[in-house]
Design a protein around this motif. Structure first.
Motif, short mmCIF file in Angstrom:
data_model
loop_
_atom_site.label_atom_id
_atom_site.label_comp_id
_atom_site.label_asym_id
_atom_site.label_seq_id
_atom_site.Cartn_x
_atom_site.Cartn_y
_atom_site.Cartn_z
N UNK A 24 0.84 -1.20 0.00
CA UNK A 24 0.00 0.00 0.00
C UNK A 24 0.87 1.25 0.00
N UNK A 25 1.90 1.25 0.82
CA UNK A 25 2.83 2.38 0.88
C UNK A 25 3.52 2.57 -0.47
N UNK A 26 4.01 1.49 -1.05
CA UNK A 26 4.70 1.58 -2.35
C UNK A 26 3.77 2.12 -3.43
N UNK A 27 2.51 1.73 -3.40
CA UNK A 27 1.56 2.22 -4.38
C UNK A 27 1.33 3.72 -4.25
N UNK A 28 1.21 4.22 -3.02
CA UNK A 28 1.02 5.66 -2.82
C UNK A 28 2.27 6.45 -3.20
N UNK A 29 3.42 5.89 -2.97
CA UNK A 29 4.67 6.54 -3.40
C UNK A 29 4.71 6.60 -4.92
N UNK A 30 4.41 5.48 -5.57
CA UNK A 30 4.50 5.39 -7.03
C UNK A 30 3.43 6.24 -7.72
N UNK A 31 2.19 6.12 -7.29
CA UNK A 31 1.08 6.78 -7.99
C UNK A 31 0.95 8.26 -7.63
N UNK A 32 1.10 8.58 -6.34
CA UNK A 32 0.87 9.96 -5.90
C UNK A 32 2.14 10.73 -5.57
N UNK A 33 3.28 10.03 -5.59
CA UNK A 33 4.54 10.71 -5.30
C UNK A 33 4.69 11.09 -3.83
#
Length: 67
Positions: A24-33
């Motif tokens: 979940x953390x990786x997705x927010x980093x990747x998608x939302x920066x």
């Protein structure tokens, strides 16, 4: 500061929960920066008898599916 609340029925292992938080953390980093240190992930485990699905409590629904 993203806050993510994941609600699941009880039974996930500590390792599975850690993977949910990591992914979940990786997705927010990747998608939302977003920065990882600004992301909060909360996992709430809910008893199956406290969760409804398809008009039934989840434990009853699972019993019916196993017949």
């Amino acid at each position: 500061m993203p806050y993510v609340n994941i609600q699941i029925t009880r039974g996930a292992t500590r390792e599975q929960k850690a993977e949910l938080v990591k992914d979940t953390t990786a997705s927010l980093v990747r998608v939302l920066g977003k920065q990882p240190e600004h992301i909060h992930v909360v996992i709430q485990e809910i008893a199956e008898e406290d969760w409804g699905y398809a008009g039934l409590l989840t434990d009853e629904w699972k019993r019916q599916q196993s017949k």
